[in-house]
Design an enzyme around this catalytic site. Structure first.
Site, PDB file in Angstrom:
ATOM      1  NE  ARG A  37      -3.535  -2.445  -0.115  1.00 26.88           N
ATOM      2  CZ  ARG A  37      -4.235  -2.795  -1.173  1.00 26.88           C
ATOM      3  NH1 ARG A  37      -4.254  -2.007  -2.233  1.00 26.88           N
ATOM      4  NH2 ARG A  37      -4.894  -3.931  -1.203  1.00 26.88           N
ATOM      5  CG  HIS A  67       3.856  -7.211  -7.570  1.00 24.89           C
ATOM      6  ND1 HIS A  67       3.298  -5.941  -7.653  1.00 24.89           N
ATOM      7  CD2 HIS A  67       3.002  -8.042  -8.222  1.00 24.89           C
ATOM      8  CE1 HIS A  67       2.161  -6.016  -8.317  1.00 24.89           C
ATOM      9  NE2 HIS A  67       1.952  -7.280  -8.676  1.00 24.89           N
ATOM     10  CE1 TYR A  70      -1.172  -5.562  -6.104  1.00 19.44           C
ATOM     11  CE2 TYR A  70      -1.751  -5.581  -3.782  1.00 19.44           C
ATOM     12  CZ  TYR A  70      -1.475  -6.254  -4.940  1.00 19.44           C
ATOM     13  OH  TYR A  70      -1.491  -7.629  -4.952  1.00 19.44           O
ATOM     14  CG  HIS A 107      -0.937  -3.864 -11.026  1.00 26.55           C
ATOM     15  ND1 HIS A 107      -1.923  -3.963 -10.064  1.00 26.55           N
ATOM     16  CD2 HIS A 107      -0.364  -5.088 -11.106  1.00 26.55           C
ATOM     17  CE1 HIS A 107      -1.938  -5.198  -9.583  1.00 26.55           C
ATOM     18  NE2 HIS A 107      -0.994  -5.903 -10.196  1.00 26.55           N
ATOM     19  CD  GLU A 142      -0.108  -8.320 -12.630  1.00 24.28           C
ATOM     20  OE1 GLU A 142      -1.078  -8.983 -12.203  1.00 24.28           O
ATOM     21  OE2 GLU A 142       0.748  -7.797 -11.876  1.00 24.28           O
ATOM     22  CG  ASP A 176      -3.010 -12.366 -12.969  1.00 29.89           C
ATOM     23  OD1 ASP A 176      -4.036 -13.077 -13.060  1.00 29.89           O
ATOM     24  OD2 ASP A 176      -2.551 -11.984 -11.873  1.00 29.89           O
ATOM     25  CG  HIS A 179      -5.123  -9.789 -13.795  1.00 30.24           C
ATOM     26  ND1 HIS A 179      -4.030  -9.015 -13.461  1.00 30.24           N
ATOM     27  CD2 HIS A 179      -5.784 -10.013 -12.628  1.00 30.24           C
ATOM     28  CE1 HIS A 179      -4.034  -8.787 -12.161  1.00 30.24           C
ATOM     29  NE2 HIS A 179      -5.091  -9.391 -11.633  1.00 30.24           N
ATOM     30  CG  HIS A 211       1.129 -12.886 -11.470  1.00 29.76           C
ATOM     31  ND1 HIS A 211       0.844 -11.531 -11.433  1.00 29.76           N
ATOM     32  CD2 HIS A 211       2.348 -13.029 -10.886  1.00 29.76           C
ATOM     33  CE1 HIS A 211       1.855 -10.893 -10.863  1.00 29.76           C
ATOM     34  NE2 HIS A 211       2.779 -11.781 -10.535  1.00 29.76           N
ATOM     35  CG  ASP A 224      -8.032  -8.346 -10.393  1.00 31.85           C
ATOM     36  OD1 ASP A 224      -7.644  -9.509 -10.176  1.00 31.85           O
ATOM     37  OD2 ASP A 224      -7.357  -7.347 -10.109  1.00 31.85           O
ATOM     38  CG  HIS A 226      -6.331 -13.385  -7.993  1.00 30.37           C
ATOM     39  ND1 HIS A 226      -4.971 -13.248  -7.829  1.00 30.37           N
ATOM     40  CD2 HIS A 226      -6.658 -12.483  -8.955  1.00 30.37           C
ATOM     41  CE1 HIS A 226      -4.501 -12.314  -8.634  1.00 30.37           C
ATOM     42  NE2 HIS A 226      -5.526 -11.833  -9.322  1.00 30.37           N
ATOM     43  CD  GLU A 256      -0.186 -12.232  -8.139  1.00 29.07           C
ATOM     44  OE1 GLU A 256       0.573 -11.297  -7.927  1.00 29.07           O
ATOM     45  OE2 GLU A 256      -1.121 -12.190  -8.990  1.00 29.07           O
TER      46      GLU A 256
END
Length: 277
Positions: A37, A67, A70, A107, A142, A176, A179, A211, A224, A226, A256
């Site tokens: 975050r 990664h 976000y 992303h 991604e 992904d 995704h 992913h 989206d 998972h 993930e």
């Protein structure tokens, strides 16, 4: 050999992540470069990193995937947020040279009603400022599900970003499975067709990691969400075809799925049993 791992927490150090990976029969892993975050990155411990690098060599680890947080939005409407994204990106790429020759996934961002073309221009501007000739890290775009104003919902949008980057040899793609399925690419019934389209638009030589996630939603839902392997709309049969596909089977697969470590261990055991490589 199936190169497979999951997302691990970097908070206790690289050596600990390496040992956790071995405990669950993984030979790679993904980690956030800092709090997902946002926020300041933890100071690197070179002694810990050196111990991990030795462990990785001894156990034939595959390439690792770092990664970005976000909160990194390279195409935000707010200039301060774009500056945060640039500064974070530059700092992450410098830090990743302590574990050289690995991957850095992010992303592409959300254009927030500015339009795709404006958003892509902001993304390419950031990449052109951040990427250097000297770096050993490959930066991965991604594939996204396309919720809201996400950029990266189509192979064409990723291609447009790549075309705007001067040092494009430093760029690749992380596909992904949740995704792309949610974005409308039917990897369940037409995996070959999806890969042919990817090759035509982007080039399979740029596909560097996967992913591996099931999806709670149907193809084209743009949601989206998972799911655990075999418990979603993609299903175990399709995922088995993905890990065994001739054009994919040697790539690193990163889970993930909504799991703790024991759940990842079960999924890795299952997928290894289904791999024909």
């Amino acid at each position: 050999m199936l190169n497979i791992g999951c997302h691990l927490s970097v908070s206790k150090g690289f050596e600990n992540m390496g040992k956790q990976a071995l405990e669950i029969d993984a030979n790679t892993f993904q980690f956030f470069t800092r709090n997902p975050r946002g926020g300041k990155a933890k100071k690197l411990n070179q002694k810990d990193i050196d111990k991990f690098l030795e462990l990785a060599r001894e156990n034939n680890f595959a390439i690792l995937l770092a990664h970005a947080p976000y909160t990194l939005n390279a195409c935000a409407k707010d200039e301060d947020k774009r500056e945060f994204a640039l500064n974070t990106f530059i700092d992450d790429l410098k830090r990743l040279e302590s574990t050289p020759n690995n991957l850095y996934n992010f992303h592409p961002g959300t254009h927030v009603q500015q339009g795709v073309d404006v958003g892509i221009k902001y993304i390419t501007d950031m990449l052109n400022q951040a990427i250097t000739k000297e770096q050993t890290t490959t930066v991965l775009l991604e594939t996204m599900a396309g919720k809201g104003t996400e950029i990266g919902r189509s192979f064409e949008e990723l291609r447009q970003i790549i075309d705007g980057v001067e040092l494009d040899e430093k760029l690749g793609v992380c596909l992904d499975t949740c995704h792309v399925f949610d974005a409308g690419y039917d990897i369940v019934n037409d995996l070959d067709g999806v890969l042919e389209e990817f090759d035509k638009v982007i080039g399979l030589d740029r596909l560097k990691a996967i992913h591996l996630n099931d999806s709670l939603n149907s193809c084209g839902s743009h949601k989206d969400r998972h799911a655990k392997i075999g418990e979603g709309q993609i299903g175990l049969d399709a995922i088995t075809r993905i890990i065994n596909h001739e054009k994919l089977k040697n790539l690193p697969f990163l889970l993930e799925t909504p799991n703790e470590l024991d759940g990842y261990a079960r999924e890795i055991k299952l997928l290894r049993s289904l791999y024909n490589g």
